[in-house]
Design an enzyme around this catalytic site. Structure first.
Site, PDB file in Angstrom:
ATOM      1  CD1 TRP A  46       3.989   3.266   3.984  1.00 53.63           C
ATOM      2  CD2 TRP A  46       2.531   2.922   5.657  1.00 53.63           C
ATOM      3  NE1 TRP A  46       2.747   3.066   3.434  1.00 53.63           N
ATOM      4  CE2 TRP A  46       1.835   2.860   4.438  1.00 53.63           C
ATOM      5  CE3 TRP A  46       1.824   2.748   6.854  1.00 53.63           C
ATOM      6  CZ2 TRP A  46       0.471   2.620   4.355  1.00 53.63           C
ATOM      7  CZ3 TRP A  46       0.471   2.510   6.787  1.00 53.63           C
ATOM      8  CH2 TRP A  46      -0.202   2.450   5.554  1.00 53.63           C
ATOM      9  CG  ASN A  48       1.364   1.716   0.382  1.00 51.86           C
ATOM     10  OD1 ASN A  48       2.247   2.435   0.810  1.00 51.86           O
ATOM     11  ND2 ASN A  48       0.759   1.983  -0.739  1.00 51.86           N
ATOM     12  CG  ASP A  49       0.211  -0.348  -3.307  1.00 53.09           C
ATOM     13  OD1 ASP A  49      -0.425  -0.293  -2.252  1.00 53.09           O
ATOM     14  OD2 ASP A  49      -0.023   0.418  -4.268  1.00 53.09           O
ATOM     15  NE  ARG A 179      -3.162   5.992  -7.495  1.00 54.11           N
ATOM     16  CZ  ARG A 179      -4.129   6.889  -7.302  1.00 54.11           C
ATOM     17  NH1 ARG A 179      -4.058   8.081  -7.862  1.00 54.11           N
ATOM     18  NH2 ARG A 179      -5.176   6.582  -6.555  1.00 54.11           N
ATOM     19  CG  ASP A 180      -0.992   2.423  -9.072  1.00 53.75           C
ATOM     20  OD1 ASP A 180      -0.086   3.178  -8.664  1.00 53.75           O
ATOM     21  OD2 ASP A 180      -2.096   2.319  -8.497  1.00 53.75           O
ATOM     22  CD  GLU A 234      -5.579   3.273  -5.435  1.00 52.98           C
ATOM     23  OE1 GLU A 234      -5.275   4.448  -5.208  1.00 52.98           O
ATOM     24  OE2 GLU A 234      -5.657   2.415  -4.531  1.00 52.98           O
TER      25      GLU A 234
HETATM   26  C1  FRU Z   1      -2.606   1.776  -3.776  1.00 51.74           C
HETATM   27  C2  FRU Z   1      -1.959   3.134  -3.965  1.00 51.74           C
HETATM   28  C3  FRU Z   1      -1.494   3.288  -5.411  1.00 51.74           C
HETATM   29  C4  FRU Z   1      -0.396   4.291  -5.288  1.00 51.74           C
HETATM   30  C5  FRU Z   1       0.232   3.942  -3.965  1.00 51.74           C
HETATM   31  C6  FRU Z   1       0.770   5.096  -3.191  1.00 51.74           C
HETATM   32  O1  FRU Z   1      -2.588   1.319  -2.476  1.00 51.74           O
HETATM   33  O2  FRU Z   1      -2.858   4.159  -3.605  1.00 51.74           O
HETATM   34  O3  FRU Z   1      -2.517   3.656  -6.300  1.00 51.74           O
HETATM   35  O4  FRU Z   1       0.513   4.211  -6.338  1.00 51.74           O
HETATM   36  O5  FRU Z   1      -0.783   3.283  -3.210  1.00 51.74           O
HETATM   37  O6  FRU Z   1       1.494   4.670  -2.085  1.00 51.74           O
END
Ligand code: FRU
Length: 494
Positions: A46, A48-49, A179-180, A234
């Protein structure tokens, strides 16, 4: 007699539609179903970001939210890849693993060139990653303090990482969504330097400052009554720009989920000033970076050398609505193509333009010039450029299974119609038409097509739509409307 006329009509049609269309042979370049040819994907598991985007010594580092043990979201790690040209990526071992403080959520990376943190030496400055710890056990309770900011450092240019023993560097003040962190450095009027952390806090942004990346002070909050608030904010980013007339402006990127223009996730932005630690927007208009459904959590590279005068961005090419269930097998999700962000002006309104990074031209192999009409595609991976007359166009991609995908501009709306573009039964919202208002004239388009995505750049990025798709068989034919001229198709190869 009737047959004769029909035959004549048909041959006439063929001549008109295939006029000056060269012989094109489809050559499949995809090794695994839906695996893109030139977009970054994790080898397995997997993603994501994008996280920790940083350039150092000729290498673009791409860290990313990664769960290597499954193709659905889970305990987050930072995966890692590097590239010298933004199109060929080398996957490296995982950079950051979850630990007793929690999962490793999104964040950024900087070069601490003056060793302000003291974690390296002046001769060998550390690379510092700033990320969110998410404590999954605490998150399952009624506690609100399960997210905090932490740092890790690398003394070998990002290959191996050590977490700082004094973590977290910014504890949670009692807010669930905290976060982030995106960290950058600004030079003060007296020449000294300050680290700035741009942090997503529920549905607003907090700005913190630090002299050393370890001690952080809240400077200001932004966003309470401005922008889109249909979901949580985010993955922010704060960027300095010059306007076309040479003025200094700041752009604040803020991803939001849900509440995007096409449902689910999307990235909005604000244009304004950043002074004395405070962001002040020029107006209250809601602006979207990409009107398609599939460009989320995108941020920009830090530490680009002075001879690269550009703002380089990459986004996650999916949407939280369906990211966990898209029909890929050993991996899930790709990144967008890298893009260069800049400001442009439409009738006195400033907007952000996303232009495909110039390095993508390296991928161009055979070129086919097509006048208009119907034409074959050389492979799943193509770039198409065309001039548009009279502010409207329509291009339809089809395969032998009668699936099709249409991109168009009509009545001031630019659209991608993926209602009949292949597999969609994995989520009820996937098969849809996505449109964006474009009040000014469209005069050219660039399309980047890969095995499971399309990115449409109108006027080289003044308006962008990014969409993923899962055709049951590759697109083989394209059909252009009359006002789509000087069409060029490039077979893209690595
Ligand atoms: C955005 C998010 C962030 C978080 C991450 C978790 O897509 O939700 O806010 O840090 O993905 O995987």
């Amino acid at each position: 007699m009737k047959q004769n006329i029909l035959f004549k009509l048909l041959s006439l049609l063929l001549i008109v539609s295939c006029q000056s269309t060269p012989e094109i042979k489809f050559e499949s370049v995809v090794t695994e179903e839906y695996r893109p040819v030139y977009h970054f994907t994790p080898e397995y598991g997997w993603m994501n970001d994008p996280n920790g985007l940083i350039y150092l010594d000729g290498k673009y580092h791409l860290f990313y939210q990664n769960y290597p043990d499954s193709t659905v979201w889970g305990p987050m790690h930072w995966g890692h890849a590097v590239s010298t040209d933004l199109v060929n990526w080398e996957s490296l071992p995982i950079a950051l693993y979850p630990d007793s403080l929690g999962y490793i959520f999104s964040g950024s990376a900087v070069l601490d060139a003056e060793n302000s943190s003291g974690l390296g030496t002046a001769d060998n400055p550390p690379m510092i990653a700033i990320f969110t710890y998410h404590d999954p056990e605490l998150a399952n309770t009624t506690s609100d303090i399960f997210q905090s900011q932490a740092i890790a450092f690398s003394m070998d240019k990002g290959q191996t990482w050590e977490k700082y023993s004094g973590n977290p560097v910014l504890p949670n003040p009692g807010i669930r969504d905290f976060r982030d962190p995106k960290v950058s450095q600004i030079t003060n009027p007296d020449g000294s330097k300050t680290w700035i952390m741009t942090l997503a806090v529920l549905d607003q942004i907090n700005f913190y400052s630090s002299p050393d990346l370890k001690n952080w002070t809240l400077m200001s909050e932004f966003g309470k009554n401005v922008g889109a608030h249909g979901g949580v904010w985010e993955c922010p980013d704060l960027l300095p720009f010059k306007t076309p007339s040479g003025e200094d402006k700041w752009v604040l990127l803020v991803s939001i989920n849900p509440g995007g223009p096409q449902n689910g996730s999307a990235t909005q932005y604000f244009i304004g000033d950043f002074e004395n630690g405070e962001f002040t927007p020029d107006d209250t208009m809601i602006r979207w970076l990409d009107y398609g459904p599939d460009n989320y959590a995108g941020v920009t590279w830090s530490n680009l050398p002075a001879d690269q005068d550009r703002t380089l961005f990459i986004g996650w090419m999916s949407n939280w609505l369906y990211a966990n269930v898209v029909p890929t097998k050993s991996w899930r999700s790709a990144m967008t193509v890298p893009r260069e962000l800049s400001l442009f002006d439409v009738d006195g309104t400033l907007l952000v333009k996303s232009t495909p990074a110039v390095e993508l031209e390296k991928l161009r192999s055979e070129k086919y010039e097509v006048d208009k009409g119907i034409c074959e595609l050389p492979s799943e991976a193509v770039e198409i450029t065309a001039k548009i007359s009279s502010d409207t166009f329509s291009i339809t991609f089809s395969n032998e299974l009668n699936e099709n995908l249409t991109i168009s501009k009509e009545n001031g709306l630019v659209s991608i119609d993926r209602r009949n573009a292949g597999k969609s039964d994995f989520h009820r919202d996937f098969a849809a038409i996505h449109s964006a208002p474009m009040s000014w004239e469209a005069n050219e388009i660039r399309v980047f097509m890969d095995a499971s995505s399309i990115e449409l750049f109108v006027n080289n990025g003044e308006l962008v739509l990014t969409s993923i798709l899962f055709p049951s068989s590759p697109w083989k034919t394209i059909n252009f409307s009359e006002n789509t001229q000087s069409v060029e198709i490039y077979h893209l190869k690595k």
